[in-house]
Scaffold this active site. Structure first.
Site, PDB file in Angstrom:
ATOM      1  N   ARG A 121      -6.184  12.883  -3.762  1.00 38.80           N
ATOM      2  CA  ARG A 121      -5.705  11.498  -3.804  1.00 38.80           C
ATOM      3  C   ARG A 121      -5.665  11.004  -5.243  1.00 38.80           C
ATOM      4  NH1 ARG A 121      -4.852  12.909   0.468  1.00 38.80           N
ATOM      5  NH2 ARG A 121      -5.314  11.995   2.513  1.00 38.80           N
ATOM      6  N   TYR A 140      -1.815  -0.691  10.689  1.00 41.29           N
ATOM      7  CA  TYR A 140      -2.076  -1.239   9.354  1.00 41.29           C
ATOM      8  C   TYR A 140      -0.900  -0.938   8.422  1.00 41.29           C
ATOM      9  CZ  TYR A 140      -3.760  -1.555   4.575  1.00 41.29           C
ATOM     10  OH  TYR A 140      -3.854  -1.835   3.238  1.00 41.29           O
ATOM     11  N   LEU A 160     -13.679   7.463   1.193  1.00 39.43           N
ATOM     12  CA  LEU A 160     -14.492   8.509   0.566  1.00 39.43           C
ATOM     13  C   LEU A 160     -15.497   7.964  -0.448  1.00 39.43           C
ATOM     14  CD1 LEU A 160     -14.978  11.567   0.133  1.00 39.43           C
ATOM     15  CD2 LEU A 160     -13.306  11.436  -1.735  1.00 39.43           C
ATOM     16  N   GLY A 192      -4.183  12.424  10.938  1.00 41.23           N
ATOM     17  CA  GLY A 192      -3.284  11.575  10.153  1.00 41.23           C
ATOM     18  C   GLY A 192      -3.426  11.748   8.651  1.00 41.23           C
ATOM     19  N   LYS A 227       2.010  -3.529   6.653  1.00 45.61           N
ATOM     20  CA  LYS A 227       2.345  -3.667   5.225  1.00 45.61           C
ATOM     21  C   LYS A 227       3.863  -3.566   5.027  1.00 45.61           C
ATOM     22  CE  LYS A 227      -1.554  -4.384   3.288  1.00 45.61           C
ATOM     23  NZ  LYS A 227      -1.805  -5.694   2.693  1.00 45.61           N
ATOM     24  N   SER A 253       0.832  -1.201   0.000  1.00 47.11           N
ATOM     25  CA  SER A 253       0.000   0.000   0.000  1.00 47.11           C
ATOM     26  C   SER A 253       0.866   1.250   0.000  1.00 47.11           C
ATOM     27  CB  SER A 253      -0.859  -0.016   1.262  1.00 47.11           C
ATOM     28  OG  SER A 253      -1.413   1.243   1.500  1.00 47.11           O
ATOM     29  N   ALA A 254       0.320   2.326  -0.517  1.00 48.45           N
ATOM     30  CA  ALA A 254       1.017   3.618  -0.480  1.00 48.45           C
ATOM     31  C   ALA A 254       1.228   4.097   0.962  1.00 48.45           C
ATOM     32  CB  ALA A 254       0.214   4.665  -1.261  1.00 48.45           C
ATOM     33  N   PHE A 262      -2.407   2.809  -4.640  1.00 46.25           N
ATOM     34  CA  PHE A 262      -2.859   4.108  -4.143  1.00 46.25           C
ATOM     35  C   PHE A 262      -4.343   3.960  -3.752  1.00 46.25           C
ATOM     36  CE2 PHE A 262       0.775   7.013  -4.151  1.00 46.25           C
ATOM     37  CZ  PHE A 262       1.726   6.027  -4.361  1.00 46.25           C
TER      38      PHE A 262
HETATM   39  P1  NAD Z   1     -11.120  -6.931   1.439  1.00 41.79           P
HETATM   40  O1  NAD Z   1     -11.319  -6.899   2.911  1.00 41.79           O
HETATM   41  O2  NAD Z   1     -12.300  -6.726   0.576  1.00 41.79           O
HETATM   42  O3  NAD Z   1     -10.399  -8.311   1.015  1.00 41.79           O
HETATM   43  C1  NAD Z   1      -9.535  -9.003   1.885  1.00 41.79           C
HETATM   44  C2  NAD Z   1     -10.019 -10.444   1.928  1.00 41.79           C
HETATM   45  O4  NAD Z   1      -9.170 -11.185   2.806  1.00 41.79           O
HETATM   46  C3  NAD Z   1     -11.450 -10.595   2.451  1.00 41.79           C
HETATM   47  O5  NAD Z   1     -12.201 -11.368   1.536  1.00 41.79           O
HETATM   48  C4  NAD Z   1     -11.289 -11.324   3.787  1.00 41.79           C
HETATM   49  O6  NAD Z   1     -12.381 -12.172   4.057  1.00 41.79           O
HETATM   50  C5  NAD Z   1      -9.993 -12.062   3.546  1.00 41.79           C
HETATM   51  N1  NAD Z   1      -9.265 -12.406   4.779  1.00 41.79           N
HETATM   52  C6  NAD Z   1      -8.977 -11.592   5.835  1.00 41.79           C
HETATM   53  N2  NAD Z   1      -8.271 -12.284   6.760  1.00 41.79           N
HETATM   54  C7  NAD Z   1      -8.109 -13.548   6.275  1.00 41.79           C
HETATM   55  C8  NAD Z   1      -7.480 -14.723   6.768  1.00 41.79           C
HETATM   56  N3  NAD Z   1      -6.884 -14.730   7.971  1.00 41.79           N
HETATM   57  N4  NAD Z   1      -7.513 -15.826   6.020  1.00 41.79           N
HETATM   58  C9  NAD Z   1      -8.127 -15.846   4.805  1.00 41.79           C
HETATM   59  N5  NAD Z   1      -8.739 -14.749   4.278  1.00 41.79           N
HETATM   60  C10 NAD Z   1      -8.726 -13.627   5.022  1.00 41.79           C
HETATM   61  O7  NAD Z   1      -9.981  -5.863   1.093  1.00 41.79           O
HETATM   62  P2  NAD Z   1      -9.482  -5.317  -0.322  1.00 41.79           P
HETATM   63  O8  NAD Z   1      -9.839  -3.884  -0.398  1.00 41.79           O
HETATM   64  O9  NAD Z   1      -9.882  -6.229  -1.394  1.00 41.79           O
HETATM   65  O10 NAD Z   1      -7.918  -5.393  -0.080  1.00 41.79           O
HETATM   66  C11 NAD Z   1      -7.134  -6.499  -0.489  1.00 41.79           C
HETATM   67  C12 NAD Z   1      -5.701  -6.272  -0.061  1.00 41.79           C
HETATM   68  O11 NAD Z   1      -5.240  -5.052  -0.618  1.00 41.79           O
HETATM   69  C13 NAD Z   1      -5.522  -6.143   1.447  1.00 41.79           C
HETATM   70  O12 NAD Z   1      -4.323  -6.782   1.822  1.00 41.79           O
HETATM   71  C14 NAD Z   1      -5.404  -4.657   1.659  1.00 41.79           C
HETATM   72  O13 NAD Z   1      -4.657  -4.337   2.796  1.00 41.79           O
HETATM   73  C15 NAD Z   1      -4.693  -4.227   0.377  1.00 41.79           C
HETATM   74  N6  NAD Z   1      -4.928  -2.814   0.047  1.00 41.79           N
HETATM   75  C16 NAD Z   1      -6.224  -2.356  -0.065  1.00 41.79           C
HETATM   76  C17 NAD Z   1      -6.443  -1.008  -0.350  1.00 41.79           C
HETATM   77  C18 NAD Z   1      -7.856  -0.460  -0.457  1.00 41.79           C
HETATM   78  O14 NAD Z   1      -8.027   0.755  -0.363  1.00 41.79           O
HETATM   79  N7  NAD Z   1      -8.886  -1.287  -0.690  1.00 41.79           N
HETATM   80  C19 NAD Z   1      -5.352  -0.141  -0.515  1.00 41.79           C
HETATM   81  C20 NAD Z   1      -4.060  -0.644  -0.399  1.00 41.79           C
HETATM   82  C21 NAD Z   1      -3.861  -1.993  -0.115  1.00 41.79           C
HETATM   83  N1  UDP Z   2     -12.543  11.938   3.132  1.00 44.32           N
HETATM   84  C1  UDP Z   2     -13.561  12.807   3.460  1.00 44.32           C
HETATM   85  N2  UDP Z   2     -14.709  12.290   4.015  1.00 44.32           N
HETATM   86  C2  UDP Z   2     -14.879  10.945   4.234  1.00 44.32           C
HETATM   87  C3  UDP Z   2     -13.831  10.058   3.890  1.00 44.32           C
HETATM   88  C4  UDP Z   2     -12.667  10.591   3.345  1.00 44.32           C
HETATM   89  O1  UDP Z   2     -13.446  14.015   3.255  1.00 44.32           O
HETATM   90  O2  UDP Z   2     -15.937  10.538   4.748  1.00 44.32           O
HETATM   91  C5  UDP Z   2     -11.315  12.466   2.498  1.00 44.32           C
HETATM   92  C6  UDP Z   2     -10.023  12.180   3.241  1.00 44.32           C
HETATM   93  O3  UDP Z   2      -9.756  13.219   4.149  1.00 44.32           O
HETATM   94  C7  UDP Z   2      -9.003  12.113   2.101  1.00 44.32           C
HETATM   95  C8  UDP Z   2      -9.802  11.553   0.929  1.00 44.32           C
HETATM   96  O4  UDP Z   2     -11.181  11.793   1.244  1.00 44.32           O
HETATM   97  O5  UDP Z   2      -8.587  13.424   1.739  1.00 44.32           O
HETATM   98  C9  UDP Z   2      -9.602  10.058   0.705  1.00 44.32           C
HETATM   99  O6  UDP Z   2      -9.839   9.366   1.913  1.00 44.32           O
HETATM  100  P1  UDP Z   2      -9.931   7.784   1.972  1.00 44.32           P
HETATM  101  O7  UDP Z   2     -10.229   7.404   3.386  1.00 44.32           O
HETATM  102  O8  UDP Z   2     -10.865   7.297   0.929  1.00 44.32           O
HETATM  103  O9  UDP Z   2      -8.480   7.301   1.536  1.00 44.32           O
HETATM  104  P2  UDP Z   2      -7.032   7.546   2.215  1.00 44.32           P
HETATM  105  O10 UDP Z   2      -7.201   8.390   3.408  1.00 44.32           O
HETATM  106  O11 UDP Z   2      -6.574   6.180   2.523  1.00 44.32           O
HETATM  107  O12 UDP Z   2      -6.220   8.186   1.145  1.00 44.32           O
END
Ligand code: NAD
Ligand code: UDP
Length: 339
Positions: A232, A150, A201, A293, A154, A124-125, A179
């Site tokens: 973002r 979190y 958001l 944050g 990562k 993740s970023a 991102f």
């Molecule tokens: P998500 O929660 O929809 O998917 C994660 C999946 O992992 C879920 O289906 C959950 O049931 C499963 N899981 C959790 N713990 C488990 C375990 N112990 N054993 C087996 N399965 C398990 O999340 P997502 O948005 O699809 O994210 C996927 C990955 O990408 C994550 O690692 C997350 O940290 C990373 N990521 C997500 C974002 C985002 O904004 N969505 C951004 C950066 C990184």
């Molecule tokens: N944000 C907002 N209201 C919300 C959720 C997010 O104004 O209810 C803003 C937040 O401050 C950031 C942007 O939207 O500037 C993206 O936030 P998000 O939580 O989606 O992603 P991240 O913080 O991880 O970049």
């Protein structure tokens, strides 16, 4: 290739499964459904006309995971399973470290024992912490200023993987630093299904547009950005999914790391306007205090992924809003209430 997709029932995983199947790969999903529904996988099968092997269970369960590896002939793993709610990780740090580290450790052991040499890891970023510049390349320092367990989990995962690769020279790893993933499959059949009140958001905006929430709280309008709200880099989840499949093609041993973003920033108010435009709905909002944050601007420099993986984004932020809206309208309660 026969690909194991951990966390494949989740938001990013289900979209990645679609691209994998469409590209002719065999897909097995390992997921404990702690934050997802099996219905997502049924829909992926309907969309692609192909089947998925669903291996239910906890990725931290070493015995179970080794059995799945023994019974299957995986060529590669895309590792997405884990916990991802930033705020929750501050409240429950041990749970986050426990899950996000033990799953990766168990997986790496099973890969080593079964000699599965290819891994794509979802980073993740957030590993960049408090960025020193708004446009972030992979050379940017990591760690300094990370605000939550979190993000640390990562970065720790990246370190664990790097150390494992040093001890196991055949291992080939791609870390993908995402991102802000947004949007849904263009069919509206699969999408993001947050449990409870969305933290992010775009799902929040979607739920306001569909009438599930009264108004959006805009977290601060006093940032040093063009309209004062946070900027973002929102990447369409299908572009992100394609990035994973491009990363699978890497065969050289060692660890490579790529940002996946668009290189373009969108402010909170611009996101509201675009969503209003595609949905035809008003998104009432109120400006509130900054969220602790949060940073002013975070944008990916993704040139390296373009050059080395031959990957690029092809969808706009407007496409993402249109697809998210389609998903929201067709599935106002997501995949259903039970989780
Ligand atoms: P998500 O929660 O929809 O998917 C994660 C999946 O992992 C879920 O289906 C959950 O049931 C499963 N899981 C959790 N713990 C488990 C375990 N112990 N054993 C087996 N399965 C398990 O999340 P997502 O948005 O699809 O994210 C996927 C990955 O990408 C994550 O690692 C997350 O940290 C990373 N990521 C997500 C974002 C985002 O904004 N969505 C951004 C950066 C990184
Ligand atoms: N944000 C907002 N209201 C919300 C959720 C997010 O104004 O209810 C803003 C937040 O401050 C950031 C942007 O939207 O500037 C993206 O936030 P998000 O939580 O989606 O992603 P991240 O913080 O991880 O970049």
């Amino acid at each position: 290739m026969r690909v194991l997709l951990t966390g494949g029932a989740g938001y990013i995983g289900s979209h990645t499964a679609v691209v994998l199947l469409e590209e002719g790969h065999d897909v097995a999903v390992l997921d404990d459904l702690s934050n997802s529904h099996v219905e997502a996988l049924n829909r992926v099968e309907q969309l692609t006309g192909k089947s998925i092997d669903f291996l239910e269970g906890d990725l931290a369960d070493a015995q179970l995971v080794q059995r799945y590896f023994d019974e299957n002939n995986f060529d590669a793993v895309i590792h997405l399973a884990g916990l991802k709610a930033v705020g929750e990780s501050v409240e429950q740090p041990t749970r986050y470290y426990q899950t996000n580290l033990s799953t990766t450790l168990t997986l790496l052991d099973a890969m080593r024992k079964s000699d599965v040499q290819r891994l794509v890891f979802s980073s993740s970023a957030t590993v960049y912490g408090d960025p020193q510049s708004p446009l972030i390349s992979e050379e940017h320092p990591v760690g300094a200023g990370i605000q939550n367990p979190y993000g640390w989990s990562k970065l720790m995962n990246e370190q664990i993987i790097r150390d494992t690769a040093r001890a196991w020279p055949e291992l080939s790893v791609v870390n993908l630093r995402y991102f802000n993933p947004v949007g849904a499959h263009s069919s509206g059949r699969i999408g993001e299904d947050p449990s409870g009140i969305p933290n992010n958001l775009m799902p929040f905006i979607s739920q306001v547009a569909v009438g599930k929430r009264l108004q959006l709280a805009v977290f601060g309008q006093d940032y040093d950005t063009r309209d004062g709200t946070g900027v973002r880099d929102y990447i369409h989840v299908m572009d992100l999914a394609e990035g994973h499949v491009a990363a699978l093609a890497k065969t050289t041993p060692g660890v490579e790391t790529y940002n996946l973003g668009t290189g373009t920033g969108t402010s909170v108010l611009e996101a509201v306007q675009t969503f209003e435009h595609v949905s035809g709905k008003q998104i009432p909002y109120e400006v509130k205090a900054r969220r602790e944050g949060d940073l002013a601007t975070v944008i990916a420099d993704s040139h390296r992924a373009g050059e080395k993986l031959g990957w690029q984004t092809s969808r706009t932020f407007e496409d993402a809003c249109r697809d998210a809206w389609k998903w929201q309208v067709q599935n106002p309660d997501g995949y259903g209430p039970s989780r």
